[in-house]
Design an enzyme around this catalytic site. Sequence first.
Site, PDB file in Angstrom:
ATOM      1  N   PRO A 158       0.866  -1.334  -0.058  1.00  0.00           N
ATOM      2  CA  PRO A 158      -0.017  -0.197  -0.238  1.00  0.00           C
ATOM      3  C   PRO A 158       1.365   1.444  -0.220  1.00  0.00           C
ATOM      4  O   PRO A 158       0.688   2.393   0.950  1.00  0.00           O
ATOM      5  CB  PRO A 158      -0.550  -0.606   1.102  1.00  0.00           C
ATOM      6  CG  PRO A 158      -0.195  -0.859   2.095  1.00  0.00           C
ATOM      7  CD  PRO A 158       1.035  -1.949   1.409  1.00  0.00           C
ATOM      8  N   CYS A 159       1.340   1.753  -1.129  1.00  0.00           N
ATOM      9  CA  CYS A 159       1.944   2.884  -1.191  1.00  0.00           C
ATOM     10  C   CYS A 159       1.274   4.048  -1.480  1.00  0.00           C
ATOM     11  O   CYS A 159       1.264   5.137  -0.861  1.00  0.00           O
ATOM     12  CB  CYS A 159       3.432   2.623  -2.514  1.00  0.00           C
ATOM     13  SG  CYS A 159       2.492   2.749  -4.077  1.00  0.00           S
ATOM     14  N   HIS A 160      -0.254   4.078  -1.953  1.00  0.00           N
ATOM     15  CA  HIS A 160      -1.335   4.887  -1.879  1.00  0.00           C
ATOM     16  C   HIS A 160      -1.516   5.514  -0.168  1.00  0.00           C
ATOM     17  O   HIS A 160      -1.635   6.226  -0.058  1.00  0.00           O
ATOM     18  CB  HIS A 160      -1.827   4.341  -3.049  1.00  0.00           C
ATOM     19  CG  HIS A 160      -3.215   3.307  -1.770  1.00  0.00           C
ATOM     20  ND1 HIS A 160      -2.125   1.692  -2.090  1.00  0.00           N
ATOM     21  CD2 HIS A 160      -3.507   3.067  -1.252  1.00  0.00           C
ATOM     22  CE1 HIS A 160      -3.217   0.940  -1.049  1.00  0.00           C
ATOM     23  NE2 HIS A 160      -4.321   2.194  -0.368  1.00  0.00           N
TER      24      HIS A 160
END
Length: 170
Positions: A134-136
Amino acid sequence: MTLYSIAESQLGDLLLVGEASATARSGVALASLSMPGQKGAVVVQDGWRRDDEVFSDVARQLRAYFNGTAKSFELEFAPTGTEFQQRVWRTLDDIPYGTTTTYGHLADQLGVERAEIRAVGAAIGANPLLLVRPCHRVIGADGSLRGYAGGVERKRDLLIHEGALQPVLI
């Protein structure tokens, strides 16, 4: 052998790429998840074999995420990237669903000097597993939605989906 499949989603058709793995539950370790129009997106190469069956568990988990019944993924990832990138990516895995963190906070967690925050950002930008890693969930210190290989609009949509942002009514 490199295998691939296409999974439908609210973000468009997602390209799933993996390597055969004797230890993965479904027989494939996920190496990449790409979105249409993504900066630096992986494209299907000659010699790759489409195998929707080995990616059925990945597709099921993605559907559960998008319909709101799953908040995490249980997938084996194929090892890629430098040692530093892998360290950063493992830290991304620990950001809880429905929350955000900042690049500076991640740098602190990693013991990286503030002057090297750009290196953390570059590692995040090189994440080959959008959405499932989850880089978002990483945002600017001022709350701004900075860079996302899938596009800032998709980053916003994912954070709204997870409840980390409220939709703006106009």
